[in-house]
Design a protein around this motif. Structure first.
Motif, short mmCIF file in Angstrom:
data_model
loop_
_atom_site.label_atom_id
_atom_site.label_comp_id
_atom_site.label_asym_id
_atom_site.label_seq_id
_atom_site.Cartn_x
_atom_site.Cartn_y
_atom_site.Cartn_z
N ASP A 110 0.84 -1.21 0.00
CA ASP A 110 0.00 0.00 0.00
C ASP A 110 0.87 1.26 0.00
O ASP A 110 0.57 2.24 -0.70
CB ASP A 110 -0.91 0.01 1.23
N ARG A 114 1.09 4.29 -2.84
CA ARG A 114 0.95 5.73 -2.54
C ARG A 114 2.09 6.53 -3.19
O ARG A 114 1.87 7.66 -3.64
CB ARG A 114 0.92 5.96 -1.02
N GLN A 117 1.12 6.86 -6.75
CA GLN A 117 0.04 7.84 -6.92
C GLN A 117 0.59 9.26 -6.85
O GLN A 117 0.11 10.16 -7.55
CB GLN A 117 -1.02 7.63 -5.84
#
Length: 230
Positions: A110, A114, A117
């Motif tokens: 995760d 990020r 992103q």
């Protein structure tokens, strides 16, 4: 102690050159003179030579007799074969990982997403590198060190292939697909996770325009011109 320092320095030079290739700063076919690399990094040619050998082992660099080292230029046939192997390896990563990965592992994935992103839409080359690193991390978290080593090599070579043949790199799609794969793994949905990975890798391959470049006027006419010699 001296050997350990040299090894550490070699690792650093290897990592920097690898990143420069994957981020497309060093283009396929570009020559890598040992003295130039050494001067820019402030290291000896011996250090550079060791780093280049490692890069050659990974398929990112090729050595040409009496000419030195060059960034590799995978052929279309080689590129297609590498993508086929990658698909086999990464679906196996999914099957193993779904049985072994912990919540802490998912948190690492995760966190990486990020990072993806944060950069998407801003820096294409870095986005390609981060996308590849997601797959390498996923393989490492599977717990199978041999599989992770092979995946690392294949992913790095795919990144170089994308630098040569990719029509575009859709970081938005890549990041979203990574998130979907993580969720399928987290819920232990093996069939969905494998399907998502296969679709994801298929989409990556489709962005590579595996079509032979058309012949130049010179090469075409040279074939016909040979008739004049008869």
């Amino acid at each position: 102690m001296r050997e350990q320092k040299q090894s550490t320095t070699t690792d650093a030079v290897y990592e920097l050159l690898c990143r420069a290739i994957i981020e497309q700063a060093l283009q396929p076919g570009m020559r890598l003179p040992e003295d130039t690399v050494g001067e820019q990094f402030g290291v000896s040619r011996t250090i550079v030579r060791h780093a280049l050998v490692r890069l050659e082992t990974m398929g990112l660099v090729v050595s040409r007799r009496n000419r030195g080292a060059f960034v590799a230029e995978p052929s279309i046939e080689e590129a297609q074969q590498i993508f086929q192997v990658r698909r086999c390896l990464e679906t196996e990563v999914i099957r193993i990982g779904i049985e072994t990965m912990s919540e802490e592992d998912f948190e690492q994935l995760d966190a990486h997403v990020r990072r993806e992103q944060a950069i998407r839409g801003k820096d294409g080359p870095v986005s390609i590198r981060l996308s590849g690193e997601f797959h390498i991390l996923l393989a490492q978290l599977s717990g199978n060190e041999v599989l992770a080593r092979y995946v690392t090599e294949v992913v790095l070579r795919c990144s170089l292939i994308m630098a040569m043949y990719a029509k575009s790199h859709s970081s938005d799609c890549a990041v979203d697909e990574h998130s979907q794969i993580i969720e399928a793994l987290r819920t232990a949905n093996a069939d969905l996770a494998v399907s998502l990975m296969e679709h994801h890798l298929g989409a990556v391959a489709e962005r590579a325009a595996f079509k032979k470049a058309p012949d130049t006027v010179e090469s075409i006419l040279s074939r016909y011109g040979k008739e004049l010699a008869h």
